[in-house]
Design a protein around this motif. Structure first.
Motif, PDB file in Angstrom:
ATOM      1  N   ASP A 168    -102.976 116.021 -24.382  1.00 51.28           N
ATOM      2  CA  ASP A 168    -102.662 116.430 -25.471  1.00 51.28           C
ATOM      3  C   ASP A 168    -103.559 117.224 -26.384  1.00 51.28           C
ATOM      4  O   ASP A 168    -103.343 117.423 -27.536  1.00 51.28           O
ATOM      5  CB  ASP A 168    -102.337 115.054 -26.375  1.00 51.28           C
ATOM      6  CG  ASP A 168    -101.222 114.113 -25.787  1.00 51.28           C
ATOM      7  OD1 ASP A 168    -100.238 114.852 -25.323  1.00 51.28           O
ATOM      8  OD2 ASP A 168    -101.374 112.891 -25.789  1.00 51.28           O
ATOM      9  N   ASP A 170    -106.625 116.541 -27.667  1.00 52.38           N
ATOM     10  CA  ASP A 170    -107.004 115.753 -28.949  1.00 52.38           C
ATOM     11  C   ASP A 170    -108.299 114.687 -28.457  1.00 52.38           C
ATOM     12  O   ASP A 170    -108.213 114.377 -27.138  1.00 52.38           O
ATOM     13  CB  ASP A 170    -106.118 115.177 -29.933  1.00 52.38           C
ATOM     14  CG  ASP A 170    -105.412 113.943 -29.220  1.00 52.38           C
ATOM     15  OD1 ASP A 170    -106.019 112.910 -29.156  1.00 52.38           O
ATOM     16  OD2 ASP A 170    -104.091 113.999 -29.235  1.00 52.38           O
ATOM     17  N   GLU A 224    -107.774 122.134 -40.828  1.00 54.61           N
ATOM     18  CA  GLU A 224    -106.793 122.510 -39.768  1.00 54.61           C
ATOM     19  C   GLU A 224    -107.105 121.998 -38.475  1.00 54.61           C
ATOM     20  O   GLU A 224    -106.013 121.934 -37.632  1.00 54.61           O
ATOM     21  CB  GLU A 224    -106.788 124.302 -39.567  1.00 54.61           C
ATOM     22  CG  GLU A 224    -106.079 124.950 -40.817  1.00 54.61           C
ATOM     23  CD  GLU A 224    -107.259 125.206 -41.781  1.00 54.61           C
ATOM     24  OE1 GLU A 224    -106.643 125.140 -43.028  1.00 54.61           O
ATOM     25  OE2 GLU A 224    -108.443 125.205 -41.706  1.00 54.61           O
ATOM     26  N   ASN A 225    -108.103 121.240 -38.209  1.00 56.65           N
ATOM     27  CA  ASN A 225    -108.396 120.559 -36.921  1.00 56.65           C
ATOM     28  C   ASN A 225    -108.399 119.131 -36.949  1.00 56.65           C
ATOM     29  O   ASN A 225    -108.182 118.714 -35.964  1.00 56.65           O
ATOM     30  CB  ASN A 225    -109.805 121.180 -36.532  1.00 56.65           C
ATOM     31  CG  ASN A 225    -109.541 122.533 -36.138  1.00 56.65           C
ATOM     32  OD1 ASN A 225    -109.419 122.819 -34.956  1.00 56.65           O
ATOM     33  ND2 ASN A 225    -110.021 123.537 -36.788  1.00 56.65           N
ATOM     34  N   ILE A 227    -106.610 115.715 -37.115  1.00 58.32           N
ATOM     35  CA  ILE A 227    -105.171 115.219 -37.054  1.00 58.32           C
ATOM     36  C   ILE A 227    -104.922 113.922 -38.078  1.00 58.32           C
ATOM     37  O   ILE A 227    -103.714 113.826 -38.957  1.00 58.32           O
ATOM     38  CB  ILE A 227    -104.872 114.976 -35.928  1.00 58.32           C
ATOM     39  CG1 ILE A 227    -104.857 115.987 -34.879  1.00 58.32           C
ATOM     40  CG2 ILE A 227    -103.389 114.232 -35.583  1.00 58.32           C
ATOM     41  CD1 ILE A 227    -104.760 115.905 -33.316  1.00 58.32           C
ATOM     42  N   ARG A 244    -101.008 110.177 -33.942  1.00 60.16           N
ATOM     43  CA  ARG A 244    -101.681 111.342 -33.204  1.00 60.16           C
ATOM     44  C   ARG A 244    -100.661 112.665 -33.128  1.00 60.16           C
ATOM     45  O   ARG A 244    -101.125 113.516 -32.466  1.00 60.16           O
ATOM     46  CB  ARG A 244    -102.057 110.986 -31.892  1.00 60.16           C
ATOM     47  CG  ARG A 244    -103.479 110.129 -31.966  1.00 60.16           C
ATOM     48  CD  ARG A 244    -103.823 109.767 -30.700  1.00 60.16           C
ATOM     49  NE  ARG A 244    -103.610 111.044 -29.673  1.00 60.16           N
ATOM     50  CZ  ARG A 244    -102.913 110.742 -28.452  1.00 60.16           C
ATOM     51  NH1 ARG A 244    -102.223 109.658 -28.346  1.00 60.16           N
ATOM     52  NH2 ARG A 244    -102.719 111.734 -27.648  1.00 60.16           N
ATOM     53  N   PRO A 245     -99.368 112.598 -33.651  1.00 60.28           N
ATOM     54  CA  PRO A 245     -98.796 113.892 -33.466  1.00 60.28           C
ATOM     55  C   PRO A 245     -99.071 114.853 -34.049  1.00 60.28           C
ATOM     56  O   PRO A 245     -99.919 114.836 -35.167  1.00 60.28           O
ATOM     57  CB  PRO A 245     -97.237 113.411 -33.932  1.00 60.28           C
ATOM     58  CG  PRO A 245     -97.507 112.493 -34.848  1.00 60.28           C
ATOM     59  CD  PRO A 245     -98.752 111.642 -34.297  1.00 60.28           C
ATOM     60  N   ARG A 246     -98.714 116.210 -33.648  1.00 64.63           N
ATOM     61  CA  ARG A 246     -99.335 117.409 -34.076  1.00 64.63           C
ATOM     62  C   ARG A 246     -98.680 117.833 -35.616  1.00 64.63           C
ATOM     63  O   ARG A 246     -99.053 118.403 -36.390  1.00 64.63           O
ATOM     64  CB  ARG A 246     -99.177 118.607 -33.419  1.00 64.63           C
ATOM     65  CG  ARG A 246    -100.271 118.533 -32.117  1.00 64.63           C
ATOM     66  CD  ARG A 246    -101.638 118.470 -32.572  1.00 64.63           C
ATOM     67  NE  ARG A 246    -102.637 118.491 -31.356  1.00 64.63           N
ATOM     68  CZ  ARG A 246    -103.304 119.420 -31.007  1.00 64.63           C
ATOM     69  NH1 ARG A 246    -103.246 120.768 -31.340  1.00 64.63           N
ATOM     70  NH2 ARG A 246    -104.311 119.281 -29.966  1.00 64.63           N
ATOM     71  N   LYS A 247     -97.594 117.161 -35.772  1.00 62.57           N
ATOM     72  CA  LYS A 247     -96.856 117.363 -36.842  1.00 62.57           C
ATOM     73  C   LYS A 247     -96.251 116.038 -37.432  1.00 62.57           C
ATOM     74  O   LYS A 247     -95.874 115.089 -36.818  1.00 62.57           O
ATOM     75  CB  LYS A 247     -95.883 118.613 -36.821  1.00 62.57           C
ATOM     76  CG  LYS A 247     -94.626 118.082 -35.838  1.00 62.57           C
ATOM     77  CD  LYS A 247     -93.524 119.368 -35.790  1.00 62.57           C
ATOM     78  CE  LYS A 247     -92.815 119.638 -36.882  1.00 62.57           C
ATOM     79  NZ  LYS A 247     -91.692 120.610 -36.646  1.00 62.57           N
ATOM     80  N   LYS A 274    -108.267 117.828 -33.147  1.00 63.31           N
ATOM     81  CA  LYS A 274    -107.763 118.616 -32.177  1.00 63.31           C
ATOM     82  C   LYS A 274    -108.878 119.202 -31.289  1.00 63.31           C
ATOM     83  O   LYS A 274    -110.000 119.347 -31.731  1.00 63.31           O
ATOM     84  CB  LYS A 274    -107.026 119.973 -32.682  1.00 63.31           C
ATOM     85  CG  LYS A 274    -105.826 119.568 -33.454  1.00 63.31           C
ATOM     86  CD  LYS A 274    -105.418 120.873 -34.246  1.00 63.31           C
ATOM     87  CE  LYS A 274    -104.084 120.420 -35.091  1.00 63.31           C
ATOM     88  NZ  LYS A 274    -103.735 121.640 -35.960  1.00 63.31           N
ATOM     89  N   HIS A 276    -109.551 122.590 -28.219  1.00 63.88           N
ATOM     90  CA  HIS A 276    -109.097 123.714 -27.909  1.00 63.88           C
ATOM     91  C   HIS A 276    -109.486 124.031 -26.513  1.00 63.88           C
ATOM     92  O   HIS A 276    -110.784 123.987 -26.249  1.00 63.88           O
ATOM     93  CB  HIS A 276    -109.583 124.789 -28.983  1.00 63.88           C
ATOM     94  CG  HIS A 276    -109.005 124.519 -30.327  1.00 63.88           C
ATOM     95  ND1 HIS A 276    -107.746 124.901 -30.861  1.00 63.88           N
ATOM     96  CD2 HIS A 276    -109.733 123.933 -31.357  1.00 63.88           C
ATOM     97  CE1 HIS A 276    -107.718 124.498 -32.168  1.00 63.88           C
ATOM     98  NE2 HIS A 276    -108.753 123.712 -32.592  1.00 63.88           N
TER      99      HIS A 276
END
Length: 536
Positions: A168, A170, A224-225, A227, A244-247, A274, A276
């Motif tokens: 995921d 994260d 932005e990073n 969650i 934990r979902p991104r949105k 998050k 990367h």
């Protein structure tokens, strides 16, 4: 700074155990019947400073009692009243806004988990003890100056990576995890976090200040990073702001509320963050120009042409001179306005095409030198020049003004189209004085720093330059007083200039709702005491 006299309400009687919310609210306001725009202050949407009573904090005797209770929670080895520890948690060499000699915590408490933080906060709430959360101690705006002589809550023992969700992208970490340690853990998986602030910073403090760094142009700031967060409130209540979902569109954005709140609304204990994939085929480019205008115009043009860049860093000629004098680099640079760029692509061919696009833009802006790092050693050498900037600027100031020289740094950000003009004006301001100043910045998002060194003779001039830079950014260019350092104790007046008194009054309303006793990092971001005469 006015200190609390140890009483706990306007009558000197303790009435703050967290029960009876209306009573607690009323005793911290001068007069519940005062009218603001036709409505009671207690039912209005904002809280002007002048309607508040001064906060009342614990007496020395009460803090001594509380310290014994802290020891019962965290153990005798994890509470310190040693002078060296108190000094370390009061100020640092890098702080632009120094603590007064009297502004020290009474004790340092080192919890190991969220439950211990909660238990400590319940005691502080009971006795009205001010609490300043402490992470890596790398902030520079007086964030952890202990203006009210309470306790420092050091989260460095909370250093566990709790979950690694590789599929995921994260992680879930304690607030005391250092970003460099986290990157070391992630590196074997070809992963990294998106922000890269100063060495030693920890996730809790990074989130509290909404930090960023050189990678923010590609990956964004902490805002932005992050969650979600786990936070301990002023009364010891533990909350989770998000799963934990991104949105999500579920409820208020409490995660965003605590990011950048600088420990004034709650103590961040866990961070869901998050991660990367590391950029592929990354290249680093050094470009030099005859003038700062040519360099900043190149930045504007590169962004307007939507050329894919990972980072854009600007160093003016004086900054390059300071790097040369530091003797920390493998070679000597020409002392000209310089851009350091990071680029990447899914294939070497894409990276080469990006380099061609960059060359086209900079040729129109009178570039005098262009170099692409060809191996990992060259890449490290070029980027290390940027990472050494702050240290080099401070040492440069000392070499010119003497070892007693001090330094301050502005942190403004403006719309990209205004970047060439404001940097030119700021350079001109510095050149008109004997203040030693350099300019360096994450100019891809319009953020730059004027690092100003001064001694006793020209300190006033340095602060005048800083004031003018911030006022110009905010008033003339619709910018911000702080792109990444935060407000702390030193930039409160600029924040009000930027946003206006009514917006600050709304922030104060939020502060009073979550922390009516005003024990969480008092006097930071905004004034909470009508007797507060301002920064020293």
């Amino acid at each position: 700074m006015t200190q609390g006299n140890g009483n706990h309400n306007g009558n000197g009687n303790r009435n703050g155990n967290g029960n009876g919310g209306s009573i607690i609210t009323i005793i911290y306001y001068k007069n519940k019947n005062l009218i603001n725009n036709g409505s009671s202050y207690l039912t209005s949407s904002t809280t002007p400073l002048d309607i508040l009573l001064s906060p009342k904090y614990a007496t020395k005797e009460e803090i001594d009692i509380a310290i014994r209770e802290f020891i019962q929670i965290v153990g005798d080895d994890h509470v310190s009243c040693l002078e060296g520890d108190l000094e370390h948690h009061s100020d640092s060499f890098y702080n632009a806004h120094k603590a007064l000699k009297t502004q020290k915590p009474r004790a340092i408490v080192y919890p190991s988990c969220t439950q211990e933080v909660s238990a400590v906060m319940k005691i502080c709430h009971k006795y009205h003890i001010p609490v300043v959360a402490f992470g890596g101690g790398t902030s520079i705006e007086g964030h952890y100056v202990n203006t009210r002589n309470g306790i420092s809550l050091d989260l460095s023992r909370m250093d566990r990576i709790l979950e690694f969700n590789k599929n995921d992208l994260d992680v879930v970490c304690d607030a005391g995890v250092g970003w460099q340690d986290l990157n070391e853990f992630l590196s074997p998986h070809n992963l990294m976090i998106g922000v890269d602030p100063g060495p030693g910073a920890q996730l809790g403090g990074m989130t509290s200040c909404n930090c960023s760094g050189t990678n923010a142009f590609q990956f964004g700031t902490m805002k932005e990073n992050v969650i979600g967060l786990e936070v301990v409130l002023a009364d010891g209540t533990i909350i989770t702001t998000r799963q934990r979902p991104r949105k999500t569109s579920a409820g208020y954005n409490l995660t965003g509320l605590f990011i950048g709140s600088e420990g004034t609304l709650g103590i961040i204990t866990k961070v869901k963050l998050k991660v990367h994939v590391k950029p592929e085929n990354e290249g680093i480019i050094e470009i030099q120009f005859e003038s700062i205008e040519d360099a900043t115009n190149s930045v504007k043009n590169l962004i307007q042409k939507n050329i894919k860049l990972n980072a854009i860093e600007l160093l003016n000629n004086k900054m390059m001179q300071s790097l040369n004098l530091s003797k920390q680099l493998a070679h000597i640079y020409e002392e000209k306005a310089t851009l350091f760029l990071k680029i990447s692509g899914a294939s070497p061919l894409i990276t080469k095409e990006t380099i061609k696009q960059i060359k086209f833009v900079i040729t129109d802006n009178n570039a005098t030198y262009f170099k692409v790092a060809t191996n990992d050693l060259e890449k490290q050498e070029i980027w290390s020049a940027r990472k050494l900037a702050l240290w080099s600027a401070i040492q440069y100031g000392k070499s010119v003004l003497g070892n007693d020289a001090q330094s301050i740094s502005t942190d403004v950000a403006v719309p990209i189209s205004d970047l060439p003009e404001i940097i030119k004006l700021t350079e001109h301001d510095i050149e008109q004085t004997d203040v030693v100043g350099v300019i360096v910045g994450h100019v891809g998002d319009g953020n730059f720093h004027s690092c100003l060194s001064f001694n006793a003779e020209n300190e006033k001039k340095a602060w005048e330059i800083a004031d003018k830079c911030v006022e110009r950014a905010v008033i003339q260019f619709q910018g911000t007083c702080s792109g990444e350092h935060g407000i702390g104790y030193g930039k409160r007046k600029y924040l009000e200039l930027e946003l206006g008194s009514q917006t600050i009054d709304l922030m104060r309303r939020i502060k009073m709702a979550l922390d009516p006793l005003r024990i969480l990092n008092p006097d930071k971001i905004l004034k909470i005491d009508p007797a507060d005469i301002g920064e020293h």
